[in-house]
Design a protein around this motif. Structure first.
Motif, short mmCIF file in Angstrom:
data_model
loop_
_atom_site.label_atom_id
_atom_site.label_comp_id
_atom_site.label_asym_id
_atom_site.label_seq_id
_atom_site.Cartn_x
_atom_site.Cartn_y
_atom_site.Cartn_z
N MET A 1 -0.67 -6.50 8.87
CA MET A 1 -1.96 -5.01 8.89
C MET A 1 -2.04 -4.88 7.39
N SER A 2 -3.44 -4.66 7.45
CA SER A 2 -3.62 -3.83 5.97
C SER A 2 -4.55 -2.43 6.16
N PHE A 3 -4.14 -1.73 5.14
CA PHE A 3 -3.38 -0.51 4.37
C PHE A 3 -4.67 -0.10 3.53
N SER A 4 -5.68 0.58 3.74
CA SER A 4 -6.72 0.71 2.19
C SER A 4 -6.08 1.35 0.94
N LEU A 10 -5.51 9.02 -0.33
CA LEU A 10 -5.68 10.50 0.89
C LEU A 10 -3.96 10.82 1.04
N ARG A 11 -3.74 9.99 1.33
CA ARG A 11 -2.37 10.75 2.28
C ARG A 11 -0.89 11.10 1.18
N GLU A 12 -1.52 10.34 -0.20
CA GLU A 12 -0.35 10.77 -0.89
C GLU A 12 0.02 11.97 -1.69
N LEU A 42 10.03 -1.81 -2.14
CA LEU A 42 9.19 -2.77 -1.21
C LEU A 42 7.66 -1.88 -0.89
N ALA A 43 7.13 -3.11 -0.32
CA ALA A 43 5.65 -2.23 0.26
C ALA A 43 4.87 -1.60 -0.67
N CYS A 44 5.12 -1.59 -1.48
CA CYS A 44 4.91 -0.04 -2.95
C CYS A 44 3.30 0.78 -2.88
N GLY A 47 1.92 2.83 -5.35
CA GLY A 47 3.07 3.20 -6.10
C GLY A 47 2.97 4.25 -6.03
N SER A 48 3.34 5.06 -4.66
CA SER A 48 3.60 6.42 -4.33
C SER A 48 4.65 6.76 -4.80
N THR A 49 5.91 5.97 -4.11
CA THR A 49 7.20 5.60 -4.99
C THR A 49 7.77 6.36 -6.58
N VAL A 66 6.32 -4.25 -5.42
CA VAL A 66 6.66 -5.22 -4.17
C VAL A 66 5.79 -4.99 -3.37
N ASP A 67 4.77 -6.32 -2.30
CA ASP A 67 3.75 -5.83 -1.79
C ASP A 67 3.44 -7.05 -1.88
N ASN A 68 2.36 -7.25 -0.53
CA ASN A 68 1.97 -8.47 -0.09
C ASN A 68 0.19 -8.47 -0.11
N ASP A 69 -0.01 -6.83 -0.20
CA ASP A 69 -1.83 -6.79 -0.46
C ASP A 69 -2.33 -6.99 -1.76
N ALA A 91 3.82 -9.94 -6.03
CA ALA A 91 3.10 -10.31 -4.79
C ALA A 91 4.16 -11.53 -3.48
N ILE A 92 4.57 -10.56 -2.33
CA ILE A 92 5.86 -10.77 -1.91
C ILE A 92 5.50 -10.21 -0.25
N ASP A 93 5.51 -11.84 0.96
CA ASP A 93 5.23 -11.65 1.78
C ASP A 93 6.56 -11.06 2.22
N LEU A 94 7.14 -9.51 2.77
CA LEU A 94 8.10 -9.02 3.07
C LEU A 94 8.89 -9.62 4.34
N ALA A 95 8.27 -9.56 5.20
CA ALA A 95 8.47 -10.52 6.49
C ALA A 95 9.53 -11.45 6.70
N ALA A 113 7.14 4.76 3.91
CA ALA A 113 5.99 4.48 5.18
C ALA A 113 6.47 2.83 5.77
N LEU A 114 7.47 2.45 5.30
CA LEU A 114 7.98 1.22 5.77
C LEU A 114 8.04 0.60 7.27
N LEU A 115 9.24 1.66 7.23
CA LEU A 115 10.48 0.86 8.36
C LEU A 115 9.66 1.02 9.83
N GLY A 172 3.37 -7.12 11.85
CA GLY A 172 3.56 -8.64 10.70
C GLY A 172 4.93 -9.00 10.80
N PHE A 173 5.91 -7.97 11.48
CA PHE A 173 7.24 -7.80 10.82
C PHE A 173 7.85 -8.07 12.45
N GLY A 174 7.28 -9.26 13.33
CA GLY A 174 7.50 -8.94 14.99
C GLY A 174 7.69 -7.57 15.22
C1 LIG Z 1 1.52 2.82 4.78
S1 LIG Z 1 1.38 1.45 3.51
C2 LIG Z 1 2.97 2.40 2.38
C3 LIG Z 1 2.76 2.06 1.11
C4 LIG Z 1 3.52 2.64 0.00
N1 LIG Z 1 4.60 2.96 -0.49
C5 LIG Z 1 3.25 4.47 0.26
O1 LIG Z 1 3.91 5.46 0.95
O2 LIG Z 1 1.90 4.90 -0.35
C6 LIG Z 1 2.03 -0.11 4.21
C7 LIG Z 1 2.40 -0.67 3.15
O3 LIG Z 1 3.38 -1.92 3.37
C8 LIG Z 1 2.70 -2.83 2.73
N2 LIG Z 1 2.92 -4.28 3.67
C9 LIG Z 1 3.12 -4.37 5.06
N3 LIG Z 1 2.89 -5.75 5.60
C10 LIG Z 1 3.94 -6.17 4.32
C11 LIG Z 1 4.44 -7.87 4.11
N4 LIG Z 1 4.71 -8.50 5.19
N5 LIG Z 1 5.14 -7.77 3.24
C12 LIG Z 1 4.70 -7.44 2.05
N6 LIG Z 1 3.83 -5.88 2.61
C13 LIG Z 1 3.21 -5.42 3.29
C14 LIG Z 1 0.93 -2.74 2.62
O4 LIG Z 1 -0.18 -3.68 2.18
C15 LIG Z 1 1.34 -1.28 2.53
O5 LIG Z 1 1.04 -1.24 0.86
#
Ligand SMILES: C[S@@+](CC[C@H](N)C(=O)[O-])C[C@H]1O[C@@H](n2cnc3c(N)ncnc32)[C@H](O)[C@@H]1O
Length: 268
Positions: A1-4, A10-12, A42-44, A47-49, A66-69, A91-95, A113-115, A172-174
């Protein structure tokens, strides 16, 4: 799943305003006597956090973002760093490689905004891995499934129901925890002997916050369409009425989230 990057930008400010201050204070207080801190986010995203937390931590900071995008990581990596803060973008695929992200000299794990995107299995993996390393975790902005729109439209409930169903599909994580993450994640940390400080971090959009309301409602309409319980005519009718309310400066929204800070107590 990708996030622009545009969506994250906009949301920060709304995320920033929503972050629970008592939880942020708990994070700050846990590190207040340390000369420095090493953080993995994780899933930065962009860099808002880091931006939300940096002023509350000891001046000397090392951040592993860390992010995969790669596009988002490139933006995060270009964060102007004061001399006392180092930032490395990884760059790491956290899944797949969560453990790799946590290895090394880390003292604090953060995420936002990951869990709600991850599965129960992945959450268990996170809990197991951070507990094995004795690491505290600050997790912000997990959606809790409670959304309200003002004024109310007769189809709001059906659309929000479809959105919550969509939230549980695989991101992307199940199969995703979706709204269940807000209650499940703190509970899983308590189960391994962590103390958890948690509190609400709802998005509150006033009538003037038109752009973000429009974006979110468009996304909800797309989710409802994918779930298939409502007809296209119903969804378009609902979205048109909601857009009209936004344009008339009469629409407000609240979208529920939860933040927590989980710290190992050593009792288990
Ligand atoms: C909703 S965004 C939150 C981004 C940031 N933490 C924030 O609060 O603005 C979810 C983030 O998870 C990342 N993401 C999704 N799947 C991922 C994966 N398998 N490995 C690493 N990052 C992933 C996306 O690229 C995106 O940056």
């Amino acid at each position: 799943m990708s996030f622009s990057a545009d969506w994250l930008t906009l949301r920060e400010p709304f995320d920033r305003r929503a972050r629970n201050v008592a939880v942020l204070d708990a994070v700050a207080s846990a590190f207040s006597r340390r000369p420095s801190v090493s953080v993995v986010d994780l899933a930065c995203g962009t860099g808002s956090t880091l931006r939300a937390l940096t002023e509350r931590l000891p001046k000397t900071q090392a951040w592993r973002l860390v992010d995969n995008d790669l596009g988002l990581l490139a933006r995060a990596a270009s964060l102007a760093a004061p001399p006392t803060r180092t930032v490395s973008a990884v760059a790491i695929d956290l899944a797949r490689d969560l453990e790799f992200a946590l290895d090394g000299p880390i003292e604090l794990v953060t995420t936002s905004a990951l869990l709600d995107l991850v599965s129960q299995d992945w959450l268990e993996r996170l809990v197991t891995e951070v507990a094995a390393r004795g690491l505290p975790v600050y997790a912000a902005l997990s959606y809790d499934g409670l959304a309200t729109l003002d004024p109310v439209d007769p189809l709001d409930g059906a659309v929000i129901g479809a959105v919550n169903q969509h939230q549980r599909t695989d991101k992307g994580f199940g199969p995703a925890l979706g709204p269940a993450a807000a209650a499940t994640a703190p509970e899983r940390f308590r189960a391994v002997g962590y103390a958890v400080n948690e509190g609400p971090s709802d998005w509150v959009f006033a009538t003037k916050d038109a752009d973000i309301q429009r974006d979110i409602l468009n996304g909800w309409a797309a989710a409802a369409r994918e779930m298939g319980g409502l007809s296209i005519d119903e969804i378009i009718g609902w979205l048109t009425r909601r857009h009209d309310l936004i344009a008339a400066g009469r629409s407000a929204m609240r979208v529920g989230h939860v933040d927590f800070f989980a710290t190992p107590t050593g009792t288990r």
